[in-house]
Structures are given as C-alpha cells and as structure tokens.
Design a protein around this motif. Structure first.
Motif, PDB file in Angstrom:
ATOM      1  N   UNK A  32      30.685  62.622  23.005  1.00 19.17           N
ATOM      2  CA  UNK A  32      30.733  63.685  22.013  1.00 19.17           C
ATOM      3  C   UNK A  32      29.535  63.574  21.072  1.00 19.17           C
ATOM      4  N   UNK A  33      28.865  64.684  20.847  1.00 18.23           N
ATOM      5  CA  UNK A  33      27.704  64.685  19.969  1.00 18.23           C
ATOM      6  C   UNK A  33      28.119  64.369  18.537  1.00 18.23           C
ATOM      7  N   UNK A  34      27.370  63.473  17.901  1.00 16.88           N
ATOM      8  CA  UNK A  34      27.667  63.094  16.522  1.00 16.88           C
ATOM      9  C   UNK A  34      26.964  63.985  15.516  1.00 16.88           C
ATOM     10  N   UNK A  35      26.060  64.829  15.966  1.00 19.93           N
ATOM     11  CA  UNK A  35      25.351  65.751  15.080  1.00 19.93           C
ATOM     12  C   UNK A  35      24.811  66.917  15.871  1.00 19.93           C
ATOM     13  N   UNK A  36      24.332  67.933  15.158  1.00 22.36           N
ATOM     14  CA  UNK A  36      23.737  69.087  15.828  1.00 22.36           C
ATOM     15  C   UNK A  36      22.479  68.667  16.588  1.00 22.36           C
ATOM     16  N   UNK A  37      22.214  69.353  17.681  1.00 24.42           N
ATOM     17  CA  UNK A  37      20.970  69.165  18.435  1.00 24.42           C
ATOM     18  C   UNK A  37      20.119  70.416  18.225  1.00 24.42           C
ATOM     19  N   UNK A 167      22.416  61.376  19.662  1.00 20.90           N
ATOM     20  CA  UNK A 167      23.381  60.635  18.853  1.00 20.90           C
ATOM     21  C   UNK A 167      24.781  61.075  19.243  1.00 20.90           C
ATOM     22  N   UNK A 168      25.604  60.118  19.607  1.00 21.43           N
ATOM     23  CA  UNK A 168      26.971  60.413  20.039  1.00 21.43           C
ATOM     24  C   UNK A 168      27.961  59.573  19.236  1.00 21.43           C
ATOM     25  N   UNK A 169      29.215  60.017  19.232  1.00 18.02           N
ATOM     26  CA  UNK A 169      30.277  59.259  18.584  1.00 18.02           C
ATOM     27  C   UNK A 169      30.593  58.030  19.429  1.00 18.02           C
ATOM     28  N   UNK A 170      30.771  56.907  18.751  1.00 14.33           N
ATOM     29  CA  UNK A 170      31.137  55.689  19.478  1.00 14.33           C
ATOM     30  C   UNK A 170      32.435  55.899  20.248  1.00 14.33           C
ATOM     31  N   UNK A 171      32.483  55.381  21.455  1.00 16.13           N
ATOM     32  CA  UNK A 171      33.699  55.507  22.258  1.00 16.13           C
ATOM     33  C   UNK A 171      34.798  54.617  21.682  1.00 16.13           C
TER      34      UNK A 171
END
Length: 398
Positions: A32-37, A167-171
């Motif tokens: 899951x993206x942690x911020x906008x791209x 940048x992604x959310x930690x699993x």
C-alpha cells in the motif's frame, strides 16, 4: 456482550497505521502506498505516431484522396531526429517521434508508395493517428493517491514513469496460533482426530493480503503450550496475533485466562454475531493486538473477514470498507440485535437488478457452502428484505 459496530470501533481505535518504508517497484506488488505519487514526466513524453504509415504537415483540415507527397526520410521508434526542414512527408513507425511541425499520420494500408513519393487513397483528417505528449498523464499530475494497493497496472505506470522506488506502508507482522488437542496435520488421523483447516485457511488469507508472516503454531488444549506460543510471537515483534479455539466458556477454553496472565488487556469478549459469538480481542501494552476466534471453520472465516480484515485495513491506513446493499431473494434467519453473517451468491433478476441468494445448508462447521459462495451477506433485522453484501476476501476490497 458487545454489538458488532461497537466491537469494530474499539478495534479500529487501537489499530494504528503502521510506519512507512521505501521499496523497489519490483518488490512493491500488493503493498500500500504511504503517500501520493506525483508524475515526474509526461506520458507520452513527446508526440508520436499511433501506427505505421506516413507523417506529414497537413495544409488543411482534409487531405484529399489522390494527394501525393515526397517522402524525405524514415522515422523509426527511438530515432532522435526532431525536425525535417523542408520535408513534405516521412515514413514513420508506430511509437516513433513526430518530426517538428508534422501533425498527421496516414496508415500505410491507405497509401500507395510510388518510388520516392507516396499517394493517399482516401480523404484523411488533419491530426489523426497522433498520440500527443501528456495525453496519458501530465508532468506534475498525481499518478496515485496514498493508500492505493499496488497491482500489476500500477507497476506498469510506475515503470513507464521511470520510478524505481516507492514509499509503502510497512507490512503487519502476523502470527497465527491454532488450539485443539484434536487437530492434526494432513495424513492418517487418530481416533477422534480432525485435520487442522483453520491454520492453513488463515495462512492463505493473510498471504493474499500480503502480511509479513511470522508463521503458525498448533498447540494442544493446555494453557502452558499456548502461553509459550504467545511469548514467541511477542519476542518476534508481532503486530497482530490471530488465534482459533479455546475462547468460549468450557473447561478447555483457556485463552482468556492465558492472555490475562501474560498481561494483555481485554477489549471485549463475546460479540452479538452469528456465527462467532465467543470472539475475544485483547491488547498488549506496546505490543500486538490479539484476535481470538472460535474454532468452528465458518466462525473463523467470519472472524477473519469482519474483524481481522478491518484491522488490516486500519494498519494500512485505509478508510473503513463500505458494503453494497442488495435485495434478498429470501429473508435471512435473524434475531433482533444480532448481526448475522451468511454466505450467498449474487445474480441479476429480469430487470437487471442485483439479487442475493443465500447458500443452502449453512452451518458453522460446514465448509463446502463457503467454497461455492461468491459473497458474504449480513443483516440485523429478522424481516429485512435487503442485506449488506461484501466481497468474500477483504483483500479484494482493498
């Protein structure tokens, strides 16, 4: 006994979004993206031909049939020539950059090559068959919003934009503990033994979500073995521990006492749902959330879908899921004040409206109807003509 909405609210209050990390896009699938791209460039990055043919500078809105032009050059995909001064037309390949000032492409099949000239067989429109710079996405535009699950389509766009890392959310780190002296691995069964289906089900479900898997442990009906398994999950830094069985009120239902002995704070025990009423939730200070599900297979499936799933969404920073309201072909069995979860299929009636049909022969111990269903249904009213419909797997709604 707590209601389902109140139980869910308690869980979501304690399931904070996890931190972020940077990964290569080759390792980003299902994250899951942690911020906008934000797009670092335009796609396409330059005007290019949509098909093989001849590029030209059209002198009017219509290039009449029979028009003939001198062919100055061949423009192939990857050629860097920006301009062809004084040229009337050039041969061009699909994806090749349009020379400066050229605005139209005539397909090769609607042309006739005559030595160094080309003649067009039909009327052609100025501007046709050209892919313009930025027609897909403009530089500086938002390609994806935070919370987007990265699928193959997202990987395609990220790669096309030249983005190597995101940048992604930690699993979430998840451990599973199944309890029951009767549980056995695949193979010959002892008298009164059964195969453990809950552990493999949860492992497959959590893998589909994309967790960091800490493994699963099967323990007999003794509190000591369960405590050892829980301590191992704590030492491994679990964010979530899912257990099955030993959570009701019988002699061998040791999970509530064992969790209390380890210092877990109970959030609730017993929820007004069917199946799955004995479900328990607890939290360790500076440690994992524990969801202790009953042992019947469909109660485990309900617990995963409607408790574990929402927790995983919250840990990913996603908003709560919303169901679809559907008409029931036949009323669901229901008791006022109790949230009933059932399995069913969706079909369209003669007017094209979605109708839900309950699966036959449902029971907390029966697995076959689960394999034949296409949706979960839930309701709280005994005489309701409608129900909430949910995808079978929470990962499919993310």
């Amino acid at each position: 006994m707590i209601s389902y909405p109140d139980a869910l609210a308690l869980l979501l209050d304690t399931a904070a979004p996890l931190g972020r990390e940077t990964v290569a896009i080759d390792a980003a699938a299902r994250r899951f993206l942690a911020g906008d791209v934000i797009s670092p460039l335009a796609l396409p990055s330059f005007d290019n031909a949509a098909m093989d043919g001849y590029a030209l500078r059209a002198a009017s809105d219509i290039v009449p049939a029979g028009s003939s032009f001198a062919v100055a050059a061949m423009q192939a995909a990857g050629d860097t020539a920006h301009a062809l001064p004084g040229a009337e037309a050039c041969e061009i390949a699909t994806g090749a950059r349009m020379p400066e000032g050229f605005d139209t492409v005539v397909p090769v099949e609607r042309s006739e090559r005559q030595g160094e000239r080309v003649r067009f067989l039909a009327d052609e429109r100025r501007g046709q068959n050209v892919r313009h710079a930025g027609a897909d996405i403009a530089v500086g535009a938002r390609a994806f919003a935070a919370g987007r699950r990265i699928d193959a389509a997202a990987i395609m766009l990220l790669a096309a934009l030249g983005i190597e890392e995101v940048d992604v959310v930690r699993r979430p780190r998840v451990a599973v503990i199944t309890t029951g002296s009767e549980l056995n691995a695949p193979g010959p069964l002892p008298p009164a033994g059964i195969h453990d289906s809950n552990g493999p089900f949860l492992a497959a479900s959590l893998a589909h979500w994309g967790v960091e898997w800490l493994g699963r442990t099967r323990v007999p009906d003794t509190g000591d073995a369960f405590v050892l398994a829980m301590r191992r999950a704590l030492e491994e830094g679990a964010d979530l521990v899912v257990t099955t069985g030993a959570v009701s009120a019988g002699r061998f239902d040791f999970v509530p006492a064992a969790l209390a002995s380890l210092g877990a704070r109970e959030l609730f025990h017993k929820v007004a749902i069917r199946p799955g009423k004995p479900l328990l939730a607890a939290r360790f200070a500076d440690g994992p959330l524990v969801l202790a599900l009953p042992g019947n297979p469909i109660a485990v499936a309900v617990g995963y879908r409607f408790f574990v799933g929402p927790v995983l969404r919250a840990m990913a920073g996603l908003p709560p899921e919303s169901p679809t309201c559907v008409r029931l072909a036949a009323s669901m069995p229901a008791k006022e004040g109790t949230r009933h979860f059932g399995l069913g299929t969706l079909a369209c009636d003669g007017d094209g409206q979605q109708v839900a049909h309950l699966a036959e022969g449902q029971a907390a111990y029966r697995i076959l109807p689960y394999t034949q269903a296409t949706t979960w249904l839930s309701n709280v009213a005994a005489s309701g003509a409608t129900a909430d419909a949910w995808p079978l797997d929470p990962a499919d709604a993310a």
